[in-house]
Design a protein around this motif. Structure first.
Motif, PDB file in Angstrom:
ATOM      1  N   ARG A  80       0.866  -1.175   0.000  1.00  0.00           N
ATOM      2  CA  ARG A  80       0.000   0.000   0.000  1.00  0.00           C
ATOM      3  C   ARG A  80       0.904   1.226   0.000  1.00  0.00           C
ATOM      4  O   ARG A  80       1.895   1.268   0.737  1.00  0.00           O
ATOM      5  CB  ARG A  80      -0.885   0.010   1.237  1.00  0.00           C
ATOM      6  N   PHE A  81       0.566   2.227  -0.829  1.00  0.00           N
ATOM      7  CA  PHE A  81       1.416   3.406  -0.904  1.00  0.00           C
ATOM      8  C   PHE A  81       0.618   4.611  -1.373  1.00  0.00           C
ATOM      9  O   PHE A  81      -0.483   4.492  -1.904  1.00  0.00           O
ATOM     10  CB  PHE A  81       2.626   3.159  -1.820  1.00  0.00           C
ATOM     11  N   ASP A  82       1.212   5.769  -1.186  1.00  0.00           N
ATOM     12  CA  ASP A  82       0.637   7.056  -1.584  1.00  0.00           C
ATOM     13  C   ASP A  82       0.867   7.244  -3.076  1.00  0.00           C
ATOM     14  O   ASP A  82       2.003   7.147  -3.553  1.00  0.00           O
ATOM     15  CB  ASP A  82       1.334   8.156  -0.782  1.00  0.00           C
ATOM     16  N   GLY A  83      -0.181   7.532  -3.820  1.00  0.00           N
ATOM     17  CA  GLY A  83      -0.083   7.676  -5.259  1.00  0.00           C
ATOM     18  C   GLY A  83       0.647   8.920  -5.731  1.00  0.00           C
ATOM     19  O   GLY A  83       0.879   9.078  -6.923  1.00  0.00           O
ATOM     20  N   ASP A  84       1.028   9.807  -4.808  1.00  0.00           N
ATOM     21  CA  ASP A  84       1.764  10.999  -5.199  1.00  0.00           C
ATOM     22  C   ASP A  84       3.201  10.666  -5.633  1.00  0.00           C
ATOM     23  O   ASP A  84       3.818  11.429  -6.354  1.00  0.00           O
ATOM     24  CB  ASP A  84       1.810  12.011  -4.059  1.00  0.00           C
ATOM     25  N   GLN A  85       3.732   9.520  -5.191  1.00  0.00           N
ATOM     26  CA  GLN A  85       5.087   9.154  -5.593  1.00  0.00           C
ATOM     27  C   GLN A  85       5.073   8.403  -6.916  1.00  0.00           C
ATOM     28  O   GLN A  85       4.065   7.825  -7.302  1.00  0.00           O
ATOM     29  CB  GLN A  85       5.769   8.329  -4.508  1.00  0.00           C
ATOM     30  N   GLU A  86       6.202   8.438  -7.615  1.00  0.00           N
ATOM     31  CA  GLU A  86       6.278   7.745  -8.900  1.00  0.00           C
ATOM     32  C   GLU A  86       6.330   6.239  -8.688  1.00  0.00           C
ATOM     33  O   GLU A  86       6.971   5.751  -7.762  1.00  0.00           O
ATOM     34  CB  GLU A  86       7.510   8.202  -9.697  1.00  0.00           C
ATOM     35  N   ILE A  87       5.649   5.530  -9.579  1.00  0.00           N
ATOM     36  CA  ILE A  87       5.603   4.076  -9.556  1.00  0.00           C
ATOM     37  C   ILE A  87       5.953   3.567 -10.948  1.00  0.00           C
ATOM     38  O   ILE A  87       5.580   4.172 -11.956  1.00  0.00           O
ATOM     39  CB  ILE A  87       4.207   3.561  -9.136  1.00  0.00           C
ATOM     40  N   SER A  88       6.679   2.438 -10.981  1.00  0.00           N
ATOM     41  CA  SER A  88       6.996   1.797 -12.253  1.00  0.00           C
ATOM     42  C   SER A  88       7.223   0.308 -12.001  1.00  0.00           C
ATOM     43  O   SER A  88       8.268  -0.081 -11.484  1.00  0.00           O
ATOM     44  CB  SER A  88       8.244   2.422 -12.888  1.00  0.00           C
ATOM     45  N   PRO A  89       6.235  -0.537 -12.323  1.00  0.00           N
ATOM     46  CA  PRO A  89       6.430  -1.984 -12.172  1.00  0.00           C
ATOM     47  C   PRO A  89       7.140  -2.570 -13.401  1.00  0.00           C
ATOM     48  O   PRO A  89       6.860  -2.183 -14.533  1.00  0.00           O
ATOM     49  CB  PRO A  89       5.012  -2.525 -12.047  1.00  0.00           C
ATOM     50  N   HIS A  90       8.066  -3.507 -13.151  1.00  0.00           N
ATOM     51  CA  HIS A  90       8.794  -4.228 -14.198  1.00  0.00           C
ATOM     52  C   HIS A  90       8.616  -5.722 -13.933  1.00  0.00           C
ATOM     53  O   HIS A  90       8.939  -6.207 -12.839  1.00  0.00           O
ATOM     54  CB  HIS A  90      10.282  -3.865 -14.166  1.00  0.00           C
ATOM     55  N   ALA A  91       8.087  -6.455 -14.916  1.00  0.00           N
ATOM     56  CA  ALA A  91       7.833  -7.887 -14.753  1.00  0.00           C
ATOM     57  C   ALA A  91       9.127  -8.683 -14.937  1.00  0.00           C
ATOM     58  O   ALA A  91       9.712  -8.682 -16.013  1.00  0.00           O
ATOM     59  CB  ALA A  91       6.786  -8.357 -15.749  1.00  0.00           C
ATOM     60  N   VAL A  92       9.558  -9.362 -13.886  1.00  0.00           N
ATOM     61  CA  VAL A  92      10.706 -10.255 -13.959  1.00  0.00           C
ATOM     62  C   VAL A  92      10.291 -11.537 -14.670  1.00  0.00           C
ATOM     63  O   VAL A  92      11.082 -12.158 -15.376  1.00  0.00           O
ATOM     64  CB  VAL A  92      11.252 -10.554 -12.543  1.00  0.00           C
ATOM     65  N   GLU A  93       9.027 -11.930 -14.469  1.00  0.00           N
ATOM     66  CA  GLU A  93       8.413 -13.045 -15.182  1.00  0.00           C
ATOM     67  C   GLU A  93       6.963 -12.651 -15.468  1.00  0.00           C
ATOM     68  O   GLU A  93       6.494 -11.644 -14.961  1.00  0.00           O
ATOM     69  CB  GLU A  93       8.504 -14.342 -14.372  1.00  0.00           C
ATOM     70  N   ASP A  94       6.273 -13.418 -16.303  1.00  0.00           N
ATOM     71  CA  ASP A  94       4.867 -13.108 -16.589  1.00  0.00           C
ATOM     72  C   ASP A  94       4.143 -12.853 -15.274  1.00  0.00           C
ATOM     73  O   ASP A  94       4.229 -13.680 -14.346  1.00  0.00           O
ATOM     74  CB  ASP A  94       4.198 -14.263 -17.333  1.00  0.00           C
ATOM     75  N   SER A  95       3.437 -11.731 -15.183  1.00  0.00           N
ATOM     76  CA  SER A  95       2.850 -11.311 -13.905  1.00  0.00           C
ATOM     77  C   SER A  95       1.467 -10.716 -14.091  1.00  0.00           C
ATOM     78  O   SER A  95       1.182 -10.084 -15.113  1.00  0.00           O
ATOM     79  CB  SER A  95       3.751 -10.265 -13.229  1.00  0.00           C
ATOM     80  N   THR A  96       0.633 -10.910 -13.072  1.00  0.00           N
ATOM     81  CA  THR A  96      -0.697 -10.311 -13.020  1.00  0.00           C
ATOM     82  C   THR A  96      -0.896  -9.721 -11.633  1.00  0.00           C
ATOM     83  O   THR A  96      -0.606 -10.373 -10.621  1.00  0.00           O
ATOM     84  CB  THR A  96      -1.797 -11.358 -13.298  1.00  0.00           C
ATOM     85  N   ALA A  97      -1.391  -8.488 -11.597  1.00  0.00           N
ATOM     86  CA  ALA A  97      -1.628  -7.801 -10.329  1.00  0.00           C
ATOM     87  C   ALA A  97      -3.024  -7.208 -10.311  1.00  0.00           C
ATOM     88  O   ALA A  97      -3.585  -6.867 -11.362  1.00  0.00           O
ATOM     89  CB  ALA A  97      -0.602  -6.701 -10.118  1.00  0.00           C
ATOM     90  N   LEU A  98      -3.573  -7.064  -9.117  1.00  0.00           N
ATOM     91  CA  LEU A  98      -4.820  -6.347  -8.899  1.00  0.00           C
ATOM     92  C   LEU A  98      -4.447  -5.054  -8.198  1.00  0.00           C
ATOM     93  O   LEU A  98      -3.747  -5.069  -7.177  1.00  0.00           O
ATOM     94  CB  LEU A  98      -5.777  -7.156  -8.027  1.00  0.00           C
ATOM     95  N   ILE A  99      -4.875  -3.924  -8.768  1.00  0.00           N
ATOM     96  CA  ILE A  99      -4.529  -2.615  -8.227  1.00  0.00           C
ATOM     97  C   ILE A  99      -5.813  -1.867  -7.892  1.00  0.00           C
ATOM     98  O   ILE A  99      -6.722  -1.790  -8.712  1.00  0.00           O
ATOM     99  CB  ILE A  99      -3.710  -1.806  -9.250  1.00  0.00           C
ATOM    100  N   VAL A 100      -5.872  -1.341  -6.676  1.00  0.00           N
ATOM    101  CA  VAL A 100      -7.018  -0.548  -6.234  1.00  0.00           C
ATOM    102  C   VAL A 100      -6.519   0.870  -5.959  1.00  0.00           C
ATOM    103  O   VAL A 100      -5.557   1.059  -5.214  1.00  0.00           O
ATOM    104  CB  VAL A 100      -7.673  -1.151  -4.965  1.00  0.00           C
ATOM    105  N   LEU A 101      -7.164   1.848  -6.614  1.00  0.00           N
ATOM    106  CA  LEU A 101      -6.815   3.254  -6.453  1.00  0.00           C
ATOM    107  C   LEU A 101      -7.997   3.956  -5.789  1.00  0.00           C
ATOM    108  O   LEU A 101      -9.048   4.120  -6.404  1.00  0.00           O
ATOM    109  CB  LEU A 101      -6.541   3.899  -7.820  1.00  0.00           C
ATOM    110  N   ALA A 102      -7.824   4.331  -4.538  1.00  0.00           N
ATOM    111  CA  ALA A 102      -8.894   4.983  -3.781  1.00  0.00           C
ATOM    112  C   ALA A 102      -8.586   6.456  -3.604  1.00  0.00           C
ATOM    113  O   ALA A 102      -7.416   6.838  -3.421  1.00  0.00           O
ATOM    114  CB  ALA A 102      -9.046   4.312  -2.411  1.00  0.00           C
ATOM    115  N   ASN A 103      -9.606   7.281  -3.653  1.00  0.00           N
ATOM    116  CA  ASN A 103      -9.420   8.706  -3.385  1.00  0.00           C
ATOM    117  C   ASN A 103      -8.929   8.880  -1.965  1.00  0.00           C
ATOM    118  O   ASN A 103      -9.429   8.229  -1.038  1.00  0.00           O
ATOM    119  CB  ASN A 103     -10.730   9.472  -3.564  1.00  0.00           C
TER     120      ASN A 103
END
Length: 92
Positions: A65-88
């Protein structure tokens, strides 16, 4: 659900819920989500998650869990699937 690499699970609903699918070696360019609290749950695979100046390795079952004000960049080391929830962020 259609949409690569993003599929909007509940369009026009809050909180925004996204399924992210990245093949091995793919990444999402650095970006931010100002005004949002974000939860990322890695369903399968391995991801190097760049959050601000830090890199975190995530494996299936990990959640962050993190604050969306910071930069994010995911890189897949292997085939990957994620669920992302963005709440106000609340005004508390």
């Amino acid at each position: 659900m259609d949409g690569q690499p993003h599929a909007n699970v509940f369009p026009d609903a809050e909180p925004k819920t996204i399924r992210l699918t990245l093949p091995e070696g793919e990444e999402v360019a650095p970006h931010s989500h100002p005004g949002r609290d974000i939860v990322l749950y890695l369903i399968e695979g391995t991801v190097e998650l760049q959050l601000g100046d830090a890199t975190h390795e995530m494996t299936a079952g990990d959640i962050v869990r993190f604050d969306g004000d910071q930069e994010i960049s995911p890189h897949a080391v292997e085939d990957s699937t994620a669920l992302i929830v963005l709440a106000n962020q609340s005004d508390d």
